[in-house]
Write a protein that holds these residues in place. Structure first.
Motif, mmCIF file in Angstrom:
data_model
loop_
_atom_site.group_PDB
_atom_site.id
_atom_site.type_symbol
_atom_site.label_atom_id
_atom_site.label_comp_id
_atom_site.label_asym_id
_atom_site.label_seq_id
_atom_site.Cartn_x
_atom_site.Cartn_y
_atom_site.Cartn_z
ATOM 1 N N HIS A 63 0.871 -1.203 -0.052
ATOM 2 C CA HIS A 63 0.011 0.110 -0.015
ATOM 3 C C HIS A 63 0.864 1.155 -0.089
ATOM 4 O O HIS A 63 1.866 1.111 0.663
ATOM 5 C CB HIS A 63 -1.024 -0.084 1.280
ATOM 6 C CG HIS A 63 -2.345 0.716 0.920
ATOM 7 N ND1 HIS A 63 -3.431 0.047 0.506
ATOM 8 C CD2 HIS A 63 -2.656 1.917 0.963
ATOM 9 C CE1 HIS A 63 -4.171 1.096 0.192
ATOM 10 N NE2 HIS A 63 -3.730 2.349 0.662
ATOM 11 N N ARG A 64 0.441 2.280 -0.600
ATOM 12 C CA ARG A 64 1.154 3.544 -0.807
ATOM 13 C C ARG A 64 0.217 4.681 -0.299
ATOM 14 O O ARG A 64 -0.701 4.858 -0.621
ATOM 15 C CB ARG A 64 1.578 3.704 -2.219
ATOM 16 C CG ARG A 64 2.113 5.014 -2.816
ATOM 17 C CD ARG A 64 2.432 4.927 -4.224
ATOM 18 N NE ARG A 64 3.082 6.274 -4.483
ATOM 19 C CZ ARG A 64 2.487 7.468 -4.838
ATOM 20 N NH1 ARG A 64 1.200 7.569 -4.663
ATOM 21 N NH2 ARG A 64 3.213 8.422 -5.187
ATOM 22 N N PHE A 65 0.963 5.653 0.306
ATOM 23 C CA PHE A 65 0.269 6.822 0.833
ATOM 24 C C PHE A 65 1.071 7.938 0.020
ATOM 25 O O PHE A 65 2.063 8.195 0.110
ATOM 26 C CB PHE A 65 0.423 6.912 2.495
ATOM 27 C CG PHE A 65 -0.726 6.582 3.081
ATOM 28 C CD1 PHE A 65 -1.899 5.733 2.343
ATOM 29 C CD2 PHE A 65 -0.822 6.698 4.414
ATOM 30 C CE1 PHE A 65 -2.464 5.173 3.269
ATOM 31 C CE2 PHE A 65 -2.148 6.158 5.195
ATOM 32 C CZ PHE A 65 -2.845 5.336 4.465
ATOM 33 N N GLU A 66 0.375 9.006 -0.387
ATOM 34 C CA GLU A 66 0.961 10.435 -0.843
ATOM 35 C C GLU A 66 0.197 11.347 0.088
ATOM 36 O O GLU A 66 -0.968 11.367 -0.052
ATOM 37 C CB GLU A 66 0.697 10.262 -2.151
ATOM 38 C CG GLU A 66 1.235 11.656 -2.791
ATOM 39 C CD GLU A 66 1.421 12.083 -4.348
ATOM 40 O OE1 GLU A 66 1.337 13.061 -4.697
ATOM 41 O OE2 GLU A 66 0.944 11.080 -4.797
ATOM 42 N N CYS A 67 1.186 12.135 0.532
ATOM 43 C CA CYS A 67 0.383 13.335 1.282
ATOM 44 C C CYS A 67 -0.535 14.292 0.759
ATOM 45 O O CYS A 67 -0.022 14.651 -0.190
ATOM 46 C CB CYS A 67 1.482 14.144 2.271
ATOM 47 S SG CYS A 67 0.814 15.243 3.603
ATOM 48 N N GLY A 68 -1.692 14.410 0.964
ATOM 49 C CA GLY A 68 -2.596 15.240 0.447
ATOM 50 C C GLY A 68 -3.400 14.623 -0.946
ATOM 51 O O GLY A 68 -4.295 15.226 -1.435
ATOM 52 N N GLU A 69 -2.977 13.533 -1.076
ATOM 53 C CA GLU A 69 -3.826 12.922 -2.365
ATOM 54 C C GLU A 69 -5.175 12.580 -2.205
ATOM 55 O O GLU A 69 -5.688 12.501 -0.895
ATOM 56 C CB GLU A 69 -3.131 11.545 -2.737
ATOM 57 C CG GLU A 69 -3.251 10.386 -1.840
ATOM 58 C CD GLU A 69 -2.563 9.012 -2.218
ATOM 59 O OE1 GLU A 69 -2.059 8.665 -3.101
ATOM 60 O OE2 GLU A 69 -2.411 8.336 -1.291
ATOM 61 N N GLN A 70 -6.084 12.685 -3.003
ATOM 62 C CA GLN A 70 -7.315 12.396 -3.101
ATOM 63 C C GLN A 70 -7.393 10.742 -2.960
ATOM 64 O O GLN A 70 -7.006 9.863 -3.685
ATOM 65 C CB GLN A 70 -8.119 12.664 -4.247
ATOM 66 C CG GLN A 70 -8.375 14.197 -4.382
ATOM 67 C CD GLN A 70 -9.454 14.457 -5.545
ATOM 68 O OE1 GLN A 70 -9.720 13.766 -6.515
ATOM 69 N NE2 GLN A 70 -10.250 15.493 -5.374
ATOM 70 N N THR A 71 -8.633 10.191 -1.795
ATOM 71 C CA THR A 71 -8.606 8.960 -1.895
ATOM 72 C C THR A 71 -10.113 8.858 -2.313
ATOM 73 O O THR A 71 -10.953 9.714 -2.717
ATOM 74 C CB THR A 71 -8.877 8.687 -0.215
ATOM 75 O OG1 THR A 71 -9.847 9.476 0.383
ATOM 76 C CG2 THR A 71 -7.573 9.040 0.348
#
Length: 315
Positions: free
Chosen positions: A291-299
């Motif tokens: 799993h990947r997170f990007e700060c501020g990305e739309q979920t």
């Protein structure tokens, strides 16, 4: 003459008592500041109100800070939080990935904010300890409301602790989301946050922070972990945003390599002469999940809320 000696002795005794009292007060002030981190003036006021009782003074300071924090949190709640950090914490067979947001990049780079990212990561990781399961892999996601309601071993909820942070930093902040991993049997976990610090020998039980992060669950036939390979795979996921691992014989490579969304068919960022799949085979590694997170990305939740709002406005 006798009177002079008596008076001199009395003044000397009084001076000693005052000196001792001042010493005790100074010691209590030093202790309170070290325990709480609050300002000299606030600690001195707390001790004066509670007759130099450090325990009562500390309790009063925390109550005042909590009250001020909630007050500021309420006033600042409408401010947009577009900056922030992703935190990655892997400890043995458990992993946590969190995203916290704030108003400015200046605050995101502040050590106080980074320590709070570590704090939230450890609270989330603590809740994985409470879960027993029979399979190989277990995952659990937390949204903002669920996170704020989590109780902490230090007392109070994460919402209470967030209010204290907002009071201390003076700008709005939010705990946006989190994801827990827990593996059994022969599965292992690796995590990475970008940009990563240099000269770090291990990331076990250390919260990494950055604008991007990834956690990978994998199998390896190697007895000893190759941390550089694991880091490289995590960097690939962070940098190239694959949509899935992919399967040979089922998922064909994209005609344009720049459009490739299967991890195994992507060019390996650290060696463009190889695909990720070839690197995995060479090192006897099988990616089970990631799993990947990007700060501020739309979920997906953000997108659904936008669509819902648009539908309500059209009606």
């Amino acid at each position: 003459m006798l009177l002079q000696k008596t008076l001199a002795r009395a003044f000397h005794t009084t001076r000693q008592l005052c000196s001792a009292g001042a010493g005790l007060e100074k010691s209590a002030l030093s202790t309170l500041r070290k325990k709480t981190g609050y300002t000299f003036a606030n600690c001195k006021k707390a001790l004066a109100l509670h007759n130099n009782d450090v325990t009562q003074a500390e309790k009063w300071l925390h109550e005042q800070a909590q009250s001020l924090g909630w007050s500021k949190a309420t006033k600042l709640s409408d401010r947009v939080t577009t900056q922030g950090l992703v935190g990655i914490l892997v400890s043995g067979n458990r992993g946590a990935m969190v995203e916290l947001n704030c108003e400015t990049d200046f605050v995101a780079r502040n050590d106080t904010f980074k320590r709070f990212v570590d704090h939230v990561s450890r609270i989330v990781l603590h809740y994985t300890d409470l879960t027993e399961f029979d399979g190989d892999l277990w995952k659990l996601g937390f949204d903002a409301d669920a996170l704020k309601n989590l109780e902490t071993p230090q007392g109070g909820s994460l919402a209470d602790h967030l209010a204290l942070l907002i009071g201390a930093m003076g700008e709005n902040a939010s705990i946006r989301r989190a994801l827990c991993f827990k593996v059994n049997n022969d599965l292992r976990l690796a995590g990475y946050a970008h940009p990563a610090p240099t000269n770090v020998s291990t990331t076990q039980n250390i919260t990494q922070v950055g604008k991007y992060g990834a956690i990978v669950a994998f199998r390896s036939q190697q007895d000893v972990d190759d941390h550089e390979i694991q880091k490289g795979i995590c960097q690939q996921i962070v940098g190239m945003k694959p949509l899935k691992v992919g399967e040979y014989g089922k998922d064909l490579p994209a005609e344009n390599k720049d459009d490739e969304t299967c991890l195994i068919h992507q060019e390996y960022l650290l060696d463009a002469d190889k695909t990720v799949g070839e690197v995995l085979k060479e090192n006897a590694i099988e990616i089970v999940d990631y799993h990947r997170f990007e700060c501020g990305e739309q979920t997906q939740r953000d997108i659904k809320e936008i669509i819902r709002a648009q539908q309500q406005n059209s009606n």
